[in-house]
Scaffold this active site. Structure first.
Site, PDB file in Angstrom:
ATOM      1  N   SER A   1     -81.145   3.829   2.616  1.00  0.00           N
ATOM      2  CA  SER A   1     -79.684   3.711   2.570  1.00  0.00           C
ATOM      3  C   SER A   1     -79.057   4.433   3.764  1.00  0.00           C
ATOM      4  O   SER A   1     -78.244   3.873   4.502  1.00  0.00           O
ATOM      5  CB  SER A   1     -79.186   4.304   1.246  1.00  0.00           C
ATOM      6  OG  SER A   1     -77.819   4.583   1.292  1.00  0.00           O
TER       7      SER A   1
ATOM      8  N   LYS B   1     -77.732   2.596   7.659  1.00  0.00           N
ATOM      9  CA  LYS B   1     -76.333   2.700   8.122  1.00  0.00           C
ATOM     10  C   LYS B   1     -76.262   3.384   9.481  1.00  0.00           C
ATOM     11  O   LYS B   1     -75.494   2.998  10.343  1.00  0.00           O
ATOM     12  CB  LYS B   1     -75.517   3.542   7.128  1.00  0.00           C
ATOM     13  CG  LYS B   1     -75.131   2.781   5.896  1.00  0.00           C
ATOM     14  CD  LYS B   1     -74.251   3.623   5.001  1.00  0.00           C
ATOM     15  CE  LYS B   1     -75.005   4.751   4.376  1.00  0.00           C
ATOM     16  NZ  LYS B   1     -74.914   4.875   2.943  1.00  0.00           N
TER      17      LYS B   1
ATOM     18  N   HIS C   1     -74.713  12.958   8.609  1.00  0.00           N
ATOM     19  CA  HIS C   1     -74.708  12.393   7.258  1.00  0.00           C
ATOM     20  C   HIS C   1     -75.351  13.399   6.313  1.00  0.00           C
ATOM     21  O   HIS C   1     -76.278  14.110   6.686  1.00  0.00           O
ATOM     22  CB  HIS C   1     -75.503  11.082   7.239  1.00  0.00           C
ATOM     23  CG  HIS C   1     -75.099  10.172   6.132  1.00  0.00           C
ATOM     24  ND1 HIS C   1     -74.138   9.196   6.280  1.00  0.00           N
ATOM     25  CD2 HIS C   1     -75.514  10.086   4.848  1.00  0.00           C
ATOM     26  CE1 HIS C   1     -73.999   8.548   5.132  1.00  0.00           C
ATOM     27  NE2 HIS C   1     -74.821   9.072   4.244  1.00  0.00           N
TER      28      HIS C   1
ATOM     29  N   ARG D   1     -76.951   1.062  -7.331  1.00  0.00           N
ATOM     30  CA  ARG D   1     -77.713   2.275  -7.687  1.00  0.00           C
ATOM     31  C   ARG D   1     -76.830   3.258  -8.439  1.00  0.00           C
ATOM     32  O   ARG D   1     -77.272   3.954  -9.351  1.00  0.00           O
ATOM     33  CB  ARG D   1     -78.246   2.948  -6.413  1.00  0.00           C
ATOM     34  CG  ARG D   1     -79.419   2.237  -5.804  1.00  0.00           C
ATOM     35  CD  ARG D   1     -79.705   2.771  -4.415  1.00  0.00           C
ATOM     36  NE  ARG D   1     -79.895   4.207  -4.399  1.00  0.00           N
ATOM     37  CZ  ARG D   1     -79.528   5.008  -3.394  1.00  0.00           C
ATOM     38  NH1 ARG D   1     -78.963   4.527  -2.317  1.00  0.00           N
ATOM     39  NH2 ARG D   1     -79.732   6.292  -3.462  1.00  0.00           N
TER      40      ARG D   1
ATOM     41  N   ASP E   1     -76.869  -2.422   2.143  1.00  0.00           N
ATOM     42  CA  ASP E   1     -76.745  -1.063   1.601  1.00  0.00           C
ATOM     43  C   ASP E   1     -75.478  -0.939   0.768  1.00  0.00           C
ATOM     44  O   ASP E   1     -75.462  -0.299  -0.284  1.00  0.00           O
ATOM     45  CB  ASP E   1     -76.729  -0.013   2.719  1.00  0.00           C
ATOM     46  CG  ASP E   1     -76.414   1.364   2.141  1.00  0.00           C
ATOM     47  OD1 ASP E   1     -77.207   1.830   1.302  1.00  0.00           O
ATOM     48  OD2 ASP E   1     -75.371   1.945   2.473  1.00  0.00           O
TER      49      ASP E   1
HETATM   50  N1  URA Z   1     -75.872   8.998   1.025  1.00  0.00           N
HETATM   51  C1  URA Z   1     -76.133   7.700   1.284  1.00  0.00           C
HETATM   52  O1  URA Z   1     -75.534   7.097   2.163  1.00  0.00           O
HETATM   53  N2  URA Z   1     -77.041   7.069   0.547  1.00  0.00           N
HETATM   54  C2  URA Z   1     -77.721   7.687  -0.430  1.00  0.00           C
HETATM   55  O2  URA Z   1     -78.533   7.056  -1.040  1.00  0.00           O
HETATM   56  C3  URA Z   1     -77.446   9.033  -0.699  1.00  0.00           C
HETATM   57  C4  URA Z   1     -76.514   9.683   0.040  1.00  0.00           C
END
Ligand code: URA
Length: 418
Positions: A182, A186, A81, A167, A160
């Site tokens: 966040s 996940k 990620h 956001r 999220d």
């Molecule tokens: N990627 C995400 O999943 N969440 C964030 O807040 C920023 C980047």
């Protein structure tokens, strides 16, 4: 307990308890707390921060707000990620590469956030590509072709999903507690055993300094440890856009070119660095430079491109787009932007300004339900370190919105000269 009291506490810089955080997450997910109240709370968190304990509690509550996956039938799954960037098409290149090297890839990606792009929006620029598969379909795809890239399912960390969209439209993106919770909620819910995080810093990232990126990395690593997931963070430079294309289909085209062997230097650096760590985590090799060689090899022999095609075909996408990138729809207006000045060397190229200009041209959202223009964006013609003469083409604007061209031109010139 009441949401008004919770907002007040955070507004007054007080620490929230585990049960207050759980109350907020559960009731916001159920729709019993309104968006405007959640917006007030996230703004208070944005302004006043959270302790490590609050961040961990927020992450766990968000991870438990929906289903949590068990991917054990796929073996060791390594997730990747990024904390976000401008022109960041690394997932599109790296995941087929590691899948071609035998590591199962079951990844849920996000949509654009703020001035940064998202992999799911990019993949949807390939005609027919379905991102909203069920978990069962994702697992079946991984068993069949070794890779599946989908959007976050409605029931995976739904808190999220709602907060991310909120956001995005309330200017609450660049906050360590909100980003860390966040991403890690996940990743924990999505079931990967091991996680590689690309933590970006610079003008094109949410973290503007390396120190802040290190803080964010440390926070996410601690959460990973608590949740029993081996987590590695790589800090990468995002002070100018990554590669040359910014915008959804434009970035997919650049990624396809990279898989065909024409990878830009800065993109290659990130792909090799993250990829080599992923191979190490997967037990494919301890030696980072040998791992990098393996990555270059599957690009050279076409196996990574083949894997990308299998991914696209398996998710309903039209593979002829990969074979011939001319198939992607083009914007009505493709306009060169000329440099008003000469410089020995370009020493800055503000990625946030470029990202915002690209969104304005149609590549991003201003409101939660805005539709994205897949063809819109910017293709750079000069990057940092290049020589620049007055009248050289800095970049090309791609848009269907004629009324935005003049402002985008101004912004692009500002990004190079400011
Ligand atoms: N990627 C995400 O999943 N969440 C964030 O807040 C920023 C980047």
């Amino acid at each position: 307990m009441s949401i008004i009291e919770i907002i007040r506490k955070k507004q007054q810089k007080e620490e929230l308890t585990k049960s207050e955080i759980e109350y907020f997450v559960t009731n916001y997910t159920k729709g019993e707390i309104a968006d405007y109240q959640a917006a007030a709370l996230i703004m208070a968190i944005y302004l006043n921060g959270m302790t490590n304990e609050e961040i961990t509690n927020l992450t766990i509550a968000m991870a438990n707000s929906g289903e949590t996956l068990d991917l054990s039938s796929l073996g060791t799954v390594i997730d990747k990620h990024s904390t976000g960037g401008v022109g960041d098409k690394v997932t599109l290149i790296l995941m087929p590469v590691v899948a071609a090297l035998g590591i199962p890839v079951a990844k849920m990606s996000g949509r654009g956030l703020g001035f940064t792009g998202g992999t799911v929006d990019k993949l949807e620029s390939i005609k027919g590509y379905k991102t909203n598969l069920s978990i069962e379909e994702m697992i079946q795809n991984v068993k069949k072709v070794g890779i599946s890239l989908i959007s976050q399912t409605a029931n995976l960390a739904p808190a999220d999903k709602k907060l991310y969209a909120l956001r995005d439209v309330t200017s609450c993106t660049d906050s360590i507690p909100l980003i860390a919770s966040s991403i890690m909620s996940k990743k924990i819910a999505a079931g990967a055993n091991k996680i590689v995080l690309d933590v970006t810093y610079g003008s094109g990232a949410f973290m503007k300094t390396k120190e802040d990126a290190e803080k964010l990395a440390e926070t996410m690593k601690q959460i990973g440890e608590l949740a029993n997931r081996e987590t590695i963070c790589i800090i990468t430079d995002m002070d100018q856009p990554l590669g040359y294309s910014i915008g959804n289909s434009l970035e997919v085209i650049e990624a396809i070119e990279a898989l065909k062997g024409n990878m830009k230097k800065d993109v290659k650096h990130v792909v090799l660095t993250l990829g080599a760590e992923m191979l190490k985590l997967a037990g494919k090799g301890e030696d980072i430079s040998k791992n990098e060689e393996m990555i270059l090899q599957v690009i050279k022999n076409g196996k990574a491109l083949e894997k990308f095609k299998q991914l696209v075909q398996n998710q309903g996408g039209d593979v002829s787009y990969i074979e011939n990138t001319e198939m992607f729809g083009k914007a009505k207006y493709i306009v060169p932007v000329y440099s008003p000045i000469s410089k020995n060397k370009i020493n800055k190229l503000n990625a946030e300004i470029i990202g915002r200009a690209s969104c304005m041209l149609g590549a991003g959202r201003e409101k939660k339900d805005d539709k994205i223009d897949m063809a819109a964006g910017i293709v750079l013609n000069r990057k940092k370190g290049d020589e620049l003469k007055k009248g050289d083409i800095l970049a090309y604007i791609h848009t269907n919105r004629k009324d935005k061209i003049e402002e985008a031109e101004k912004q692009i010139i500002l990004a190079y000269t400011n």
